[in-house]
Design a protein around this motif. Structure first.
Motif, PDB file in Angstrom:
ATOM      1  N   UNK A   8     -29.211  16.761 100.074  1.00  0.00           N
ATOM      2  CA  UNK A   8     -28.815  17.472 101.150  1.00  0.00           C
ATOM      3  C   UNK A   8     -29.385  17.376 102.498  1.00  0.00           C
ATOM      4  N   UNK A   9     -30.558  16.667 102.479  1.00  0.00           N
ATOM      5  CA  UNK A   9     -31.294  16.650 103.757  1.00  0.00           C
ATOM      6  C   UNK A   9     -30.748  15.419 104.670  1.00  0.00           C
ATOM      7  N   UNK A  10     -31.254  15.599 105.769  1.00  0.00           N
ATOM      8  CA  UNK A  10     -30.767  14.459 106.603  1.00  0.00           C
ATOM      9  C   UNK A  10     -31.182  14.666 108.201  1.00  0.00           C
ATOM     10  N   UNK A  11     -30.347  14.117 108.948  1.00  0.00           N
ATOM     11  CA  UNK A  11     -30.575  14.293 110.601  1.00  0.00           C
ATOM     12  C   UNK A  11     -29.440  14.904 111.005  1.00  0.00           C
ATOM     13  N   UNK A  12     -29.887  15.955 111.942  1.00  0.00           N
ATOM     14  CA  UNK A  12     -28.702  16.933 112.343  1.00  0.00           C
ATOM     15  C   UNK A  12     -29.273  17.181 113.757  1.00  0.00           C
ATOM     16  N   UNK A  14     -29.797  19.660 117.092  1.00  0.00           N
ATOM     17  CA  UNK A  14     -30.039  21.166 117.141  1.00  0.00           C
ATOM     18  C   UNK A  14     -28.763  21.801 117.234  1.00  0.00           C
ATOM     19  N   UNK A  15     -28.796  23.036 116.429  1.00  0.00           N
ATOM     20  CA  UNK A  15     -27.614  23.799 116.446  1.00  0.00           C
ATOM     21  C   UNK A  15     -26.545  23.390 115.434  1.00  0.00           C
ATOM     22  N   UNK A  16     -27.085  22.580 114.641  1.00  0.00           N
ATOM     23  CA  UNK A  16     -26.050  21.880 113.503  1.00  0.00           C
ATOM     24  C   UNK A  16     -26.478  22.691 112.146  1.00  0.00           C
ATOM     25  N   UNK A  17     -25.844  21.922 111.260  1.00  0.00           N
ATOM     26  CA  UNK A  17     -26.126  22.903 109.710  1.00  0.00           C
ATOM     27  C   UNK A  17     -26.266  21.832 108.756  1.00  0.00           C
ATOM     28  N   UNK A  18     -26.931  22.226 107.752  1.00  0.00           N
ATOM     29  CA  UNK A  18     -27.282  21.117 106.547  1.00  0.00           C
ATOM     30  C   UNK A  18     -27.199  22.419 105.349  1.00  0.00           C
ATOM     31  N   UNK A  19     -26.746  21.901 104.273  1.00  0.00           N
ATOM     32  CA  UNK A  19     -26.758  22.563 103.098  1.00  0.00           C
ATOM     33  C   UNK A  19     -27.699  21.727 102.172  1.00  0.00           C
ATOM     34  N   UNK A  20     -28.765  22.172 101.539  1.00  0.00           N
ATOM     35  CA  UNK A  20     -29.692  21.801 100.712  1.00  0.00           C
ATOM     36  C   UNK A  20     -29.213  22.359  99.265  1.00  0.00           C
ATOM     37  N   UNK A  21     -29.585  21.536  98.328  1.00  0.00           N
ATOM     38  CA  UNK A  21     -29.253  21.792  97.110  1.00  0.00           C
ATOM     39  C   UNK A  21     -30.350  21.411  96.060  1.00  0.00           C
ATOM     40  N   UNK A  22     -30.859  22.230  95.211  1.00  0.00           N
ATOM     41  CA  UNK A  22     -31.870  22.092  94.127  1.00  0.00           C
ATOM     42  C   UNK A  22     -31.218  21.926  92.877  1.00  0.00           C
ATOM     43  N   UNK A  23     -31.426  21.184  91.958  1.00  0.00           N
ATOM     44  CA  UNK A  23     -30.759  20.738  90.822  1.00  0.00           C
ATOM     45  C   UNK A  23     -31.941  20.295  89.656  1.00  0.00           C
ATOM     46  N   UNK A  24     -31.834  20.905  88.496  1.00  0.00           N
ATOM     47  CA  UNK A  24     -32.669  20.350  87.411  1.00  0.00           C
ATOM     48  C   UNK A  24     -32.287  18.780  87.270  1.00  0.00           C
ATOM     49  N   UNK A  25     -33.099  18.023  86.803  1.00  0.00           N
ATOM     50  CA  UNK A  25     -33.047  16.576  86.614  1.00  0.00           C
ATOM     51  C   UNK A  25     -31.855  16.132  85.645  1.00  0.00           C
ATOM     52  N   UNK A 108     -39.433  19.993  93.286  1.00  0.00           N
ATOM     53  CA  UNK A 108     -38.852  18.781  93.625  1.00  0.00           C
ATOM     54  C   UNK A 108     -39.814  17.761  94.254  1.00  0.00           C
ATOM     55  N   UNK A 109     -39.272  16.679  94.560  1.00  0.00           N
ATOM     56  CA  UNK A 109     -39.895  15.929  95.115  1.00  0.00           C
ATOM     57  C   UNK A 109     -39.940  15.918  96.763  1.00  0.00           C
ATOM     58  N   UNK A 110     -38.869  16.641  97.315  1.00  0.00           N
ATOM     59  CA  UNK A 110     -38.806  16.932  98.435  1.00  0.00           C
ATOM     60  C   UNK A 110     -37.428  16.031  99.144  1.00  0.00           C
ATOM     61  N   UNK A 111     -36.849  16.826 100.345  1.00  0.00           N
ATOM     62  CA  UNK A 111     -35.898  16.116 101.269  1.00  0.00           C
ATOM     63  C   UNK A 111     -36.221  16.255 102.513  1.00  0.00           C
ATOM     64  N   UNK A 112     -36.097  15.350 103.333  1.00  0.00           N
ATOM     65  CA  UNK A 112     -36.505  15.143 104.669  1.00  0.00           C
ATOM     66  C   UNK A 112     -35.181  15.794 105.324  1.00  0.00           C
ATOM     67  N   UNK A 113     -35.613  16.929 106.358  1.00  0.00           N
ATOM     68  CA  UNK A 113     -34.813  17.555 107.369  1.00  0.00           C
ATOM     69  C   UNK A 113     -35.096  17.233 108.660  1.00  0.00           C
ATOM     70  N   UNK A 114     -34.431  16.327 109.407  1.00  0.00           N
ATOM     71  CA  UNK A 114     -35.161  16.137 110.837  1.00  0.00           C
ATOM     72  C   UNK A 114     -33.854  16.719 111.587  1.00  0.00           C
ATOM     73  N   UNK A 115     -34.249  17.610 112.678  1.00  0.00           N
ATOM     74  CA  UNK A 115     -33.445  18.175 113.459  1.00  0.00           C
ATOM     75  C   UNK A 115     -33.761  17.654 114.829  1.00  0.00           C
ATOM     76  N   UNK A 116     -32.986  16.953 115.742  1.00  0.00           N
ATOM     77  CA  UNK A 116     -33.099  16.672 116.893  1.00  0.00           C
ATOM     78  C   UNK A 116     -32.927  17.332 118.196  1.00  0.00           C
ATOM     79  N   UNK A 117     -33.474  17.339 119.116  1.00  0.00           N
ATOM     80  CA  UNK A 117     -33.187  18.213 120.157  1.00  0.00           C
ATOM     81  C   UNK A 117     -32.163  17.645 120.998  1.00  0.00           C
TER      82      UNK A 117
END
Length: 117
Positions: A8-12, A14-25, A108-117
């Motif tokens: 669920x990570x990604x680029x968004x 500022x002011x936007x939304x993201x939904x991250x999910x964590x699941x077992x492999x 988990x291994x991580x997911x990148x979240x980037x929020x641009x201004x």
């Protein structure tokens, strides 16, 4: 090998939304408690949110009112809804949790979240 997987990570903007999910492999496994950490370059790892098996939650002051952690019992996941994102939320987000049937805490291994201004 069992591990947690973030999505669920990604680029968004500022002011936007993201939904991250964590699941077992392995989809047959469920997370019964856990949460999310994040780490930005040059910063210490920060606990963002956590949730217990009883659905008690805890949030970092910096995300209170903007982020919501939840458990999806049907899917066996721990999710993080992130609203009103700010550039300072930019980080790699790592989930952690206990998997039903296992005594250890997994990461988990991580997911990148980037929020641009």
């Amino acid at each position: 090998q069992v591990r947690l997987v973030e999505s669920g990570g990604g680029l968004v903007q500022a002011g936007g939304s993201l939904r991250l999910s964590c699941a077992a492999s392995r989809s047959i496994l469920s997370i019964n408690a856990g949460g999310w950490y994040r780490q930005a370059p040059g910063k210490e790892r920060e606990l963002v949110a956590a949730i217990t098996e009883g659905d008690r939650t805890n949030y970092a002051d910096s995300v209170k009112g903007r982020f919501t952690i939840s458990r999806d019992r049907a899917k066996g996941t721990v999710d993080l809804q992130m609203n009103s994102l700010k550039p300072e939320d930019t980080a790699v987000y790592y989930c952690f949790g206990r998997i039903v049937g296992y005594a250890l805490e997994f990461w988990g291994q991580g997911t990148q979240v980037t929020v641009s201004s």
